[in-house]
Scaffold this motif. Structure first.
Motif, mmCIF file in Angstrom:
data_model
loop_
_atom_site.group_PDB
_atom_site.id
_atom_site.type_symbol
_atom_site.label_atom_id
_atom_site.label_comp_id
_atom_site.label_asym_id
_atom_site.label_seq_id
_atom_site.Cartn_x
_atom_site.Cartn_y
_atom_site.Cartn_z
ATOM 1 N N VAL A 1 0.845 -1.191 0.000
ATOM 2 C CA VAL A 1 0.000 0.000 0.000
ATOM 3 C C VAL A 1 0.879 1.239 0.000
ATOM 4 N N TYR A 2 0.436 2.242 -0.750
ATOM 5 C CA TYR A 2 1.066 3.558 -0.703
ATOM 6 C C TYR A 2 0.087 4.530 -0.084
ATOM 7 N N GLY A 3 0.585 5.336 0.824
ATOM 8 C CA GLY A 3 -0.190 6.452 1.345
ATOM 9 C C GLY A 3 0.360 7.712 0.719
ATOM 10 N N ILE A 4 -0.488 8.505 0.099
ATOM 11 C CA ILE A 4 -0.048 9.780 -0.482
ATOM 12 C C ILE A 4 -0.583 10.873 0.424
ATOM 13 N N TYR A 5 0.327 11.546 1.117
ATOM 14 C CA TYR A 5 -0.049 12.613 2.038
ATOM 15 C C TYR A 5 0.069 13.937 1.302
ATOM 16 N N PHE A 6 -1.049 14.565 1.061
ATOM 17 C CA PHE A 6 -1.098 15.880 0.437
ATOM 18 C C PHE A 6 -1.075 16.902 1.564
ATOM 19 N N ARG A 7 -0.022 17.718 1.618
ATOM 20 C CA ARG A 7 0.151 18.648 2.731
ATOM 21 C C ARG A 7 0.767 19.968 2.283
ATOM 22 N N SER A 8 0.742 20.933 3.192
ATOM 23 C CA SER A 8 1.471 22.185 3.028
ATOM 24 C C SER A 8 1.626 22.823 4.398
ATOM 25 N N ASP A 9 2.551 23.749 4.503
ATOM 26 C CA ASP A 9 2.768 24.448 5.771
ATOM 27 C C ASP A 9 1.588 25.337 6.144
ATOM 28 N N TRP A 10 0.866 25.838 5.152
ATOM 29 C CA TRP A 10 -0.237 26.764 5.409
ATOM 30 C C TRP A 10 -1.574 26.053 5.626
ATOM 31 N N CYS B 1 -3.690 20.066 8.093
ATOM 32 C CA CYS B 1 -2.419 19.339 8.213
ATOM 33 C C CYS B 1 -1.851 19.480 9.623
ATOM 34 N N ALA B 2 -1.979 20.668 10.199
ATOM 35 C CA ALA B 2 -1.469 20.905 11.554
ATOM 36 C C ALA B 2 -2.176 20.016 12.567
ATOM 37 N N ILE B 3 -3.422 19.678 12.308
ATOM 38 C CA ILE B 3 -4.176 18.788 13.198
ATOM 39 C C ILE B 3 -3.834 17.329 12.902
ATOM 40 N N LEU B 4 -3.726 16.970 11.622
ATOM 41 C CA LEU B 4 -3.489 15.584 11.216
ATOM 42 C C LEU B 4 -2.075 15.113 11.528
ATOM 43 N N GLU B 5 -1.072 15.943 11.324
ATOM 44 C CA GLU B 5 0.322 15.491 11.378
ATOM 45 C C GLU B 5 0.752 14.859 12.693
ATOM 46 N N PRO B 6 0.418 15.417 13.851
ATOM 47 C CA PRO B 6 0.848 14.745 15.086
ATOM 48 C C PRO B 6 0.265 13.330 15.208
ATOM 49 N N SER B 7 -0.992 13.158 14.848
ATOM 50 C CA SER B 7 -1.612 11.828 14.895
ATOM 51 C C SER B 7 -0.973 10.902 13.869
ATOM 52 N N THR C 1 -5.139 19.727 0.255
ATOM 53 C CA THR C 1 -4.187 19.325 1.294
ATOM 54 C C THR C 1 -4.948 18.867 2.530
ATOM 55 N N GLY C 2 -4.227 18.213 3.423
ATOM 56 C CA GLY C 2 -4.787 17.841 4.708
ATOM 57 C C GLY C 2 -5.380 16.455 4.764
ATOM 58 N N PHE C 3 -4.896 15.537 3.937
ATOM 59 C CA PHE C 3 -5.401 14.167 3.973
ATOM 60 C C PHE C 3 -4.354 13.214 3.404
ATOM 61 N N VAL C 4 -4.515 11.931 3.764
ATOM 62 C CA VAL C 4 -3.691 10.859 3.213
ATOM 63 C C VAL C 4 -4.621 9.941 2.443
ATOM 64 N N LEU C 5 -4.278 9.686 1.200
ATOM 65 C CA LEU C 5 -5.009 8.760 0.347
ATOM 66 C C LEU C 5 -4.207 7.469 0.298
ATOM 67 N N ASP D 1 -8.702 3.896 0.901
ATOM 68 C CA ASP D 1 -9.246 4.653 2.025
ATOM 69 C C ASP D 1 -8.503 5.985 2.118
ATOM 70 N N CYS D 2 -8.981 6.847 2.993
ATOM 71 C CA CYS D 2 -8.319 8.116 3.291
ATOM 72 C C CYS D 2 -8.391 8.367 4.785
ATOM 73 N N VAL D 3 -7.438 9.142 5.285
ATOM 74 C CA VAL D 3 -7.527 9.656 6.644
ATOM 75 C C VAL D 3 -7.410 11.166 6.584
ATOM 76 N N THR D 4 -8.070 11.805 7.543
ATOM 77 C CA THR D 4 -8.113 13.265 7.619
ATOM 78 C C THR D 4 -7.852 13.685 9.062
ATOM 79 N N ARG D 5 -8.041 14.949 9.317
ATOM 80 C CA ARG D 5 -7.865 15.466 10.679
ATOM 81 C C ARG D 5 -8.849 14.849 11.662
ATOM 82 N N LEU D 6 -9.889 14.193 11.166
ATOM 83 C CA LEU D 6 -10.886 13.551 12.023
ATOM 84 C C LEU D 6 -10.373 12.258 12.650
ATOM 85 N N HIS D 7 -9.229 11.753 12.167
ATOM 86 C CA HIS D 7 -8.662 10.498 12.658
ATOM 87 C C HIS D 7 -7.586 10.772 13.701
ATOM 88 N N ASP D 8 -7.679 10.099 14.843
ATOM 89 C CA ASP D 8 -6.583 10.145 15.799
ATOM 90 C C ASP D 8 -5.594 9.036 15.445
#
Length: 162
Positions: free
Chosen positions: A28-37, A41-47, A97-101, A112-119
């Motif tokens: 499986v590949y997870g593609i994390y679409f992100r940016s500093d702004w 992403c700021a919510i998702l990244e620590p989890s 931005t702000g999710f992993v596919l 599947d995808c994960v977003t800031r809603l996932h811990d």
């Protein structure tokens, strides 16, 4: 940036795969679409970081498309995505931005995808679930039902090749 966009569009046929990608042991590949702004992403990244530390033994590779990266780093990340035959996902979602596919390594099908809603616990469950789906289900019948959390694509998928 216009030259990079032109190069990108010329490469997005989805046909680009390398021998190295074909030999990759990842399922499986997870593609994390992100940016500093990106506030999501700021919510998702620590989890995501906690989850990835806990699931390092999984045959899952996280690829990061960072819209705020330097041009050189962006090109390297884009090359990694293209080398694995995942151009259609990049093409459909570039700009969001702000999710992993999560996509199957052999077919590229969205799992599947994960977003800031996932811990972190939920991300680990999703990652285990998508890996198990690839191991146990036939191609193109693997999406475990969570793909509804994926954001709608910004662009339509390319038409199938004749």
């Amino acid at each position: 940036m216009a030259a990079l966009l032109g190069l990108t569009l010329s490469l997005l046929s989805g046909l680009l795969t390398s021998p190295a990608a074909a030999e990759d042991p990842d399922l499986v590949y997870g593609i994390y679409f992100r940016s500093d702004w990106c506030p999501n992403c700021a919510i998702l990244e620590p989890s995501l970081e906690r989850a990835r530390a806990r699931s390092q033994g999984l045959p899952l590779k996280l690829l990061v498309i960072d819209l705020s990266a330097s041009e050189a780093d962006f090109r390297l990340a884009l090359g990694e995505v293209l080398d694995r035959g995942l151009a259609r996902h990049y093409n459909q979602y570039f700009g969001l931005t702000g999710f992993v596919l999560y996509a199957a390594a052999d077919t590229g099908e969205v799992l599947d995808c994960v977003t800031r809603l996932h811990d972190a616990d939920a991300i680990v469950r999703v990652e285990n679930h998508v890996v198990e789906a690839v191991r146990s289900r036939p191609p193109y019948d693997r999406a475990p039902g969570g793909a509804a959390l994926c954001p709608p694509p910004m662009r339509a998928p390319p038409p199938p090749l004749p």
